[in-house]
Each structure stands twice: as C-alpha cells, then as structure tokens.
Write an enzyme that holds these catalytic residues in place. Structure first.
Site, PDB file in Angstrom:
ATOM      1  N   GLU A 253      33.161   6.992 -19.602  1.00  0.00           N
ATOM      2  CA  GLU A 253      33.782   5.660 -19.418  1.00  0.00           C
ATOM      3  C   GLU A 253      34.331   5.500 -18.008  1.00  0.00           C
ATOM      4  O   GLU A 253      34.708   4.408 -17.589  1.00  0.00           O
ATOM      5  CB  GLU A 253      34.908   5.453 -20.447  1.00  0.00           C
ATOM      6  CG  GLU A 253      34.427   5.487 -21.898  1.00  0.00           C
ATOM      7  CD  GLU A 253      33.190   4.588 -22.088  1.00  0.00           C
ATOM      8  OE1 GLU A 253      32.150   5.116 -22.528  1.00  0.00           O
ATOM      9  OE2 GLU A 253      33.268   3.398 -21.712  1.00  0.00           O
TER      10      GLU A 253
ATOM     11  N   ASP B 281      16.396  -5.009  10.782  1.00  0.00           N
ATOM     12  CA  ASP B 281      16.436  -5.050   9.319  1.00  0.00           C
ATOM     13  C   ASP B 281      16.692  -6.443   8.772  1.00  0.00           C
ATOM     14  O   ASP B 281      17.292  -7.270   9.419  1.00  0.00           O
ATOM     15  CB  ASP B 281      17.646  -4.228   8.836  1.00  0.00           C
ATOM     16  CG  ASP B 281      17.285  -2.786   8.670  1.00  0.00           C
ATOM     17  OD1 ASP B 281      18.199  -1.983   8.571  1.00  0.00           O
ATOM     18  OD2 ASP B 281      16.072  -2.491   8.699  1.00  0.00           O
TER      19      ASP B 281
ATOM     20  N   PRO C 227      32.126   0.263 -10.901  1.00  0.00           N
ATOM     21  CA  PRO C 227      31.987  -1.199 -10.971  1.00  0.00           C
ATOM     22  C   PRO C 227      33.230  -1.919 -10.450  1.00  0.00           C
ATOM     23  O   PRO C 227      33.183  -3.098 -10.149  1.00  0.00           O
ATOM     24  CB  PRO C 227      31.793  -1.462 -12.467  1.00  0.00           C
ATOM     25  CG  PRO C 227      31.374  -0.178 -13.060  1.00  0.00           C
ATOM     26  CD  PRO C 227      32.017   0.888 -12.218  1.00  0.00           C
TER      27      PRO C 227
ATOM     28  N   ARG D  17      19.344   5.565   6.839  1.00  0.00           N
ATOM     29  CA  ARG D  17      18.374   4.903   7.715  1.00  0.00           C
ATOM     30  C   ARG D  17      19.025   4.210   8.905  1.00  0.00           C
ATOM     31  O   ARG D  17      18.358   3.768   9.840  1.00  0.00           O
ATOM     32  CB  ARG D  17      17.482   3.930   6.940  1.00  0.00           C
ATOM     33  CG  ARG D  17      18.177   2.873   6.138  1.00  0.00           C
ATOM     34  CD  ARG D  17      17.232   2.117   5.257  1.00  0.00           C
ATOM     35  NE  ARG D  17      16.151   1.480   5.971  1.00  0.00           N
ATOM     36  CZ  ARG D  17      16.299   0.466   6.803  1.00  0.00           C
ATOM     37  NH1 ARG D  17      17.502  -0.015   6.998  1.00  0.00           N
ATOM     38  NH2 ARG D  17      15.279  -0.090   7.406  1.00  0.00           N
TER      39      ARG D  17
END
Ligand code: 4FV
Length: 257
Positions: free
Chosen positions: A115, A168, A88, A153
């Site tokens: 953690e 895209d 994160p 991709r």
C-alpha cells in the site's frame, strides 16, 4: 550521474542495465547504476520489510526501519545524492523535472511496494516525491526505471550524438516534428521533398512548422502555457489565415455553432 535504486526486487533492473542507451551509458561511465535489496537491511532472520497497517484495513505497509537503514547507508556512500520516493503522491514527472534531476550528482530512488511506505520515512529521509502519472502501480520499480531512462539520455555523451537531447520533444515545449527515413516511397507514400533537398534552412523551417502543427492538433494545452516565439507566431498566423480563407470561400451552412 549515480543512480542507486532501493527495492525488494533488484533483479527487475538487470534488464534495464543491460540494454540500449542505458547499457551504453554504463559501459562509457556516463552513469553508474545499481539496485540494492531493502531486505538486506531488515534485521530479523526472515528479512521482513512489511507489516499490517495501524488502524486496520487491507494490504500491508513497508516498515520504516529497513527502509531508513537502507537510505542512510546508501546516502553515506553517495554523498550529495538526493533521495526520490516514487509515489502517486508526488509531483507528476515531466521533461522539465528530468532536466532538473539530471543536474544532480546522484539519485537514490526508493521503490515502494504494497500500500506504500511508512509516512515517517517520507517525512525524514525523502527529498523529492515523484509520480509518473495519476494511476496506481503494484510497485515503484517501473516508475524508477522511467526516471532513470529519461534522466540518463540528458547526460552529456549518453546519447552518442552530443546535442541529440537538445532537439527533444518538450525541450521547446513542442512535440517533435515528423520523422522519415528510407525508402523515399513507402506503399505509395512519399517523403516530403524538402527533407531530401539538403537545404538545411528550409528543412529546419519545415520541421518547426511540423512541430507547431502537431502540437496544435495533438497537445494544444502545451501551446496555451508556452511563451510563443516570433517564428511560432508566424506559423500559427499563416494557418489562421488559411482557415479564414477557407471559411470565407465556403462559409458552410449557418449552424450558429
Ligand atoms: C507510483 C506512481 C505508484 C503505489 C503503491 C506502488 C505504487 C505501491 N509510483 N508513480 N503512479 N506507486 O503507483 O510513482 O507501493
């Protein structure tokens, strides 16, 4: 493109390797991908990869030694590969980052658990910290799968149709146009005529307008930061005139809003 995933749950990737575009890309040697168990690098007989946090507190932290050994050993066999920690704390992943990553020879994707991982590993052995979004997962594995999927991709030939990825969403920082397929009439709802006209220029024009309007309605933030080209400006001006006409005809109650 080589993908090496470092995780304590390598079997989680078995399904990714054996389905859809990823499976096809592996079968056609467009990518080489495997998951390695970090436990294999733990020297104690219980192959422990986590320990209690210094300073106390709940949860466990991934030990530096097995992780560092795994990264070093994998980097040896994958020269030129960049190491990515899924966390994160990282830069939030997007299509532009996928395009950047796709230009690498190889990626070593490090999946944290508990953690998180000991900070000294991040400091010495990680090239990129990447987050897939501002929420907390139980592990980095799902994030690694998302990176592998989005990058694969973009590998030439991985999608089959050579230029498929060029059109895209986000490739022009716009959302994709609406898609339709048979039947032409579904529960009374028709497919836009122009798409069945075979008139490719008109179809491209319609699709661009569909992209611009969907982006305006659903993700205006993308238009704020985008350098608009003349076609896009023309489409937005057309709609502005439409809205002004409507407001001229029917000004609505003066609410002062
Ligand atoms: C995450 C994310 C994420 C944090 C602690 C795994 C978890 C646990 N990874 N984008 N968001 N990771 O939540 O990439 O170790």
């Amino acid at each position: 493109m080589h993908f090496k995933v470092l995780t304590i749950f390598p079997e989680m990737f078995d399904s990714l390797w054996s389905h859809g575009i990823i499976r096809r890309a592996i079968e056609h040697n467009k990518i080489f991908a495997s998951a390695v168990n970090i436990r294999n690098y733990a020297e104690d007989r219980h192959q422990v990869t986590d320990d209690r946090p210094y300073g106390g507190g709940s949860g466990m932290v991934m030990k530096p030694e097995p992780l560092a050994a795994a990264i070093r050993d994998t980097s040896k066999s994958l020269t030129g590969a960049r190491t990515v920690l899924l966390t994160p704390q990282g830069r939030v992943f997007n299509q532009k980052m996928a395009q950047e990553l796709a230009s690498n020879e190889g990626l070593i994707l490090v999946c944290g658990r508990y953690e998180g991982v000991d900070e000294r590993v991040c400091h010495d052995l990680i090239d990129y910290e990447i987050s897939i979004g501002d929420y907390v997962l139980t592990g980095g594995e799902l994030a690694a799968m998302i990176i592998i999927d989005a990058v694969t991709r973009l590998i030439p030939g991985a999608l089959g149709g050579e230029d498929a990825a060029e059109k895209d969403s986000f490739s022009e920082d716009l959302l994709e146009h609406a898609h339709f397929t048979r039947p032409a009439n579904f529960e009374g709802r028709e497919v836009p005529e122009v798409l069945m006209s075979g008139h490719h220029q008109e179809i491209e024009k319609w699709r661009l307008e569909s992209s611009v309007m969907r982006t305006l309605l659903k993700r205006p933030d993308l238009l704020y930061k985008k350098e608009l080209n003349n076609q896009e400006v023309a489409i937005l001006n057309k709609w502005r005139r439409e809205i002004e006409t409507i407001l001229d005809i029917n000004p609505g109650k003066k609410t002062g809003l």
